[in-house]
Motif scaffolding. Sequence first.
Motif, PDB file in Angstrom:
ATOM      1  N   THR A  42       0.885  -1.111  -0.091  1.00  0.00           N
ATOM      2  CA  THR A  42       0.104   0.104   0.030  1.00  0.00           C
ATOM      3  C   THR A  42       0.654   1.104  -0.059  1.00  0.00           C
ATOM      4  N   ALA A  43       0.928   2.024  -1.100  1.00  0.00           N
ATOM      5  CA  ALA A  43       1.618   3.248  -0.971  1.00  0.00           C
ATOM      6  C   ALA A  43       0.973   4.412  -0.180  1.00  0.00           C
ATOM      7  N   PRO A  44       1.656   5.119   0.776  1.00  0.00           N
ATOM      8  CA  PRO A  44       1.335   6.245   1.475  1.00  0.00           C
ATOM      9  C   PRO A  44       0.708   7.125   0.541  1.00  0.00           C
ATOM     10  N   ASP A  45      -0.571   7.727   1.279  1.00  0.00           N
ATOM     11  CA  ASP A  45      -1.080   8.848   0.166  1.00  0.00           C
ATOM     12  C   ASP A  45      -1.019  10.221   0.933  1.00  0.00           C
ATOM     13  N   THR A  46      -0.288  10.342   2.141  1.00  0.00           N
ATOM     14  CA  THR A  46      -0.222  11.571   2.834  1.00  0.00           C
ATOM     15  C   THR A  46       1.351  11.827   3.176  1.00  0.00           C
ATOM     16  N   ALA A  50       3.912   8.832   4.347  1.00  0.00           N
ATOM     17  CA  ALA A  50       5.035   8.539   3.417  1.00  0.00           C
ATOM     18  C   ALA A  50       6.224   8.752   4.539  1.00  0.00           C
ATOM     19  N   HIS A  84       3.773   5.633  -9.373  1.00  0.00           N
ATOM     20  CA  HIS A  84       2.965   6.309  -8.287  1.00  0.00           C
ATOM     21  C   HIS A  84       3.785   6.630  -7.024  1.00  0.00           C
ATOM     22  N   PHE A  86       5.535   8.025  -3.684  1.00  0.00           N
ATOM     23  CA  PHE A  86       5.064   8.462  -2.465  1.00  0.00           C
ATOM     24  C   PHE A  86       6.253   9.477  -1.896  1.00  0.00           C
ATOM     25  N   ARG A 136       1.799  14.320  -8.068  1.00  0.00           N
ATOM     26  CA  ARG A 136       1.119  14.496  -6.638  1.00  0.00           C
ATOM     27  C   ARG A 136       1.919  13.658  -5.633  1.00  0.00           C
ATOM     28  N   PRO A 138       3.238  13.518  -2.030  1.00  0.00           N
ATOM     29  CA  PRO A 138       3.173  14.502  -0.770  1.00  0.00           C
ATOM     30  C   PRO A 138       4.286  15.076  -0.140  1.00  0.00           C
TER      31      PRO A 138
END
Length: 232
Positions: A42-46, A50, A84, A86, A136, A138
């Motif tokens: 699961t790639a960190p999205d914040t 991250a 994608h 992170f 994008r 973060p």
Amino acid sequence: MASNRRAFLTATATVTATVTATATATAVGVLAAVSAPAAAGTAPDTAAAALDELLAGNRRYAAGRPRRPRDIARHRRRLAAGQHPFAVVLGCIDSRVVPELVFDQGLGDLLCIRTAGQVLDEAVLGSIQYGVAELRVPLVLVLGHERCGAVAATLDHLRSGTPVPGHLELLVAEIAPAARRTRALPGDWAEHTVRAHTAWVRDAIRADSAFAAASVVAARFDLDSGLVSLLP
């Protein structure tokens, strides 16, 4: 050219310091509160997630328990359709400080930009902007390290006053202000310079509106322990 860029960035940082001080302090506080590492796959999205993942990966690396690489062939085929990452890591070219290894990450996880002494130029800034604006990403992490050769060369120049040959002049010109600011401090001048310069690069990136969508932090890599620590 180097001095003009540094003057511009310094001026920008000064103008925005008052406006961003509270926001920056809040962001640093959030990022420093490390929570559970991201679940595998699961790639960190914040930015906070991250940073958590980077620091957790670094602890695995330092302990000699890395999880990477994964099934590279299958993962490479999956990444062929798009990436994608992170985090953006701006680090030094030192062969002992490879971000993917230091943070125990694999293909597609990080955008890594490496220059001697993590010196900024327009190509570096454009590369960071690509990650932040187009992909994008973060989090931007500026990674300095102990016993940096670019810092050592800068200190040698300041001690001797000898001319700097060729393209090395840009590196020395960018690192020298941090060295001069810390010269009178007690202790290890090289270590003080590494920390001051790394923090300055972070602050210069933070002050640029092109990177407003990302959180920007600075860290130091310890060659002896293998551990990364955040800089204030």
